[in-house]
Design an enzyme around this catalytic site. Structure first.
Site, mmCIF file in Angstrom:
data_model
loop_
_atom_site.group_PDB
_atom_site.id
_atom_site.type_symbol
_atom_site.label_atom_id
_atom_site.label_comp_id
_atom_site.label_asym_id
_atom_site.label_seq_id
_atom_site.Cartn_x
_atom_site.Cartn_y
_atom_site.Cartn_z
ATOM 1 N N LYS A 167 3.580 1.300 -3.901
ATOM 2 C CA LYS A 167 3.169 0.580 -4.823
ATOM 3 C C LYS A 167 3.648 0.641 -6.215
ATOM 4 C CE LYS A 167 -1.773 0.587 -3.454
ATOM 5 N NZ LYS A 167 -3.261 0.869 -3.777
ATOM 6 N N ALA A 171 -5.658 11.375 -11.030
ATOM 7 C CA ALA A 171 -4.686 10.677 -11.915
ATOM 8 C C ALA A 171 -3.564 10.166 -11.252
ATOM 9 C CB ALA A 171 -4.111 11.710 -12.970
ATOM 10 N N THR A 216 0.771 -1.055 -0.124
ATOM 11 C CA THR A 216 -0.098 -0.065 0.006
ATOM 12 C C THR A 216 0.806 1.340 -0.004
ATOM 13 O OG1 THR A 216 -2.054 0.972 0.827
ATOM 14 C CG2 THR A 216 -0.707 -0.072 2.611
#
Ligand code: NDP
Length: 294
Positions: A81, A142, A77
């Protein structure tokens, strides 16, 4: 730790118990241990899942070390990542497409990365009878989660996919990786464009604004279709976006289902068996209520 035991860990951790875990910084708040340990118990797998707090500087050594001691599978996490994907010996297509891994699978050669976040959201939407195929979707954000979600929607066959972001260049870069003619980048002014709003079947807020880091421009829900579905990746409490959508009479779904299904997909990647979704959902519900009460 070789060979999956089938007795669960109710009798305690033994020499044969397989170890799984999640790498993050911070990671103490993660609900994945509650969910995955319930899954192992329900499936009768002799496994235990633990949180590993890891600083960015220690990520490579941690992945190597946990592989060396036989750890059977990992989740990853924030903020690891992208970095963990670069450290894997290979990436499955979903992780390669978005340049980030949330699941590490043990192979004889080393860790292989996959990304179940986007597919987890699609599975969660399916529970609400929403199939992205042929639909018009506005994705706000994004960042890391938006990348995984955008690629999952593209794979699922959306008709129109608009990625709107505060920093428009990041939306442009993300859309370029999708390689689809029906995907467009936009800035946040699109949230006030009645022509666009009126065409949408789904809006997904993938920003971190729900966590308190700012506010998105308001959406005029009067310009949206009555059957619009609104989704926020945040879970545990109602975001401003979902509260406004609910107030306007639009259907809403939070990120709890995505968390559940990304974990279920990871469980299957590690164990090769279907995940005990019911036990995981109940454990997640209990853990979420405990976390919200704190
Ligand atoms: P990132 O930090 O990678 O991305 C953050 C995004 O939010 C960027 O697009 C950023 O825009 C945007 N943003 C941040 N502040 C603002 C602001 N003030 N106004 C407008 N846009 C803003 O975060 P993640 O993608 O990792 O996570 C996003 C959310 O998704 C979090 O709430 C996280 O908890 C949730 N999540 C939920 C999961 C689940 O299983 N349910 C799984 C993963 C994430 P910019 O590019 O301009 O900085």
């Amino acid at each position: 730790m070789s060979g999956p035991g089938r007795r669960g860990v109710t009798g305690g951790v033994r020499g044969t118990t397989r170890v799984y875990g999640i790498l993050g910084d911070p990671v103490a708040h993660s609900l994945s241990p509650a969910m995955q340990n319930a899954a192992f118990a329900a499936a009768g797998i002799d496994g235990v899942y633990v949180p590993f707090p890891v600083a960015a500087a220690d990520l490579a050594a941690t992945m190597t070390g946990l592989f060396a001691v036989g750890v059977a599978g990992l989740n990853v996490t924030v903020p690891h990542k992208e970095a963990s994907a670069r450290l894997c010996v290979a990436l499955r297509p979903r992780a390669r497409a978005c340049g980030a891994a949330n699941t590490l699978i043990r192979t004889p050669r080393g860790w292989v990365g996959d990304n179940t976040d986007g597919a987890g959201l699609v599975a969660s939407l399916a529970e609400r009878r929403f199939d992205p195929r042929g639909k018009n979707v506005l994705l706000i954000g994004a960042g890391g989660s938006a990348r995984s979600v955008a690629h999952a929607f593209a794979r699922a066959g959306t008709r129109l996919l608009i990625v709107a972001n505060r920093t428009p260049q990041r939306a442009v870069d993300l859309v370029a990786t999708l390689r689809r003619r029906d995907a467009y980048a936009a800035d946040l002014r699109v949230l006030a464009n009645p022509e666009v709003l009126g065409r949408l079947d789904l809006i997904v807020d993938c920003t971190s604004t729900s966590l308190g880091s700012g506010v998105l421009p308001p959406i005029r829900f009067a310009d949206t279709r009555r059957d619009l579905l609104c989704c926020d990746l945040m879970y545990g409490k109602t975001s401003r976006f979902l509260a406004a959508a609910h107030h306007a009479g639009r259907r809403t779904v939070d990120g709890g289902g995505m968390l559940l299904h990304q974990g279920a997909l990871a469980f299957t990647l590690w164990n090769g068996t279907p995940a005990p979704i019911g036990a995981m959902r109940r454990a997640l519900g209990r853990a979420t209520r405990r976390a919200s009460a704190r």
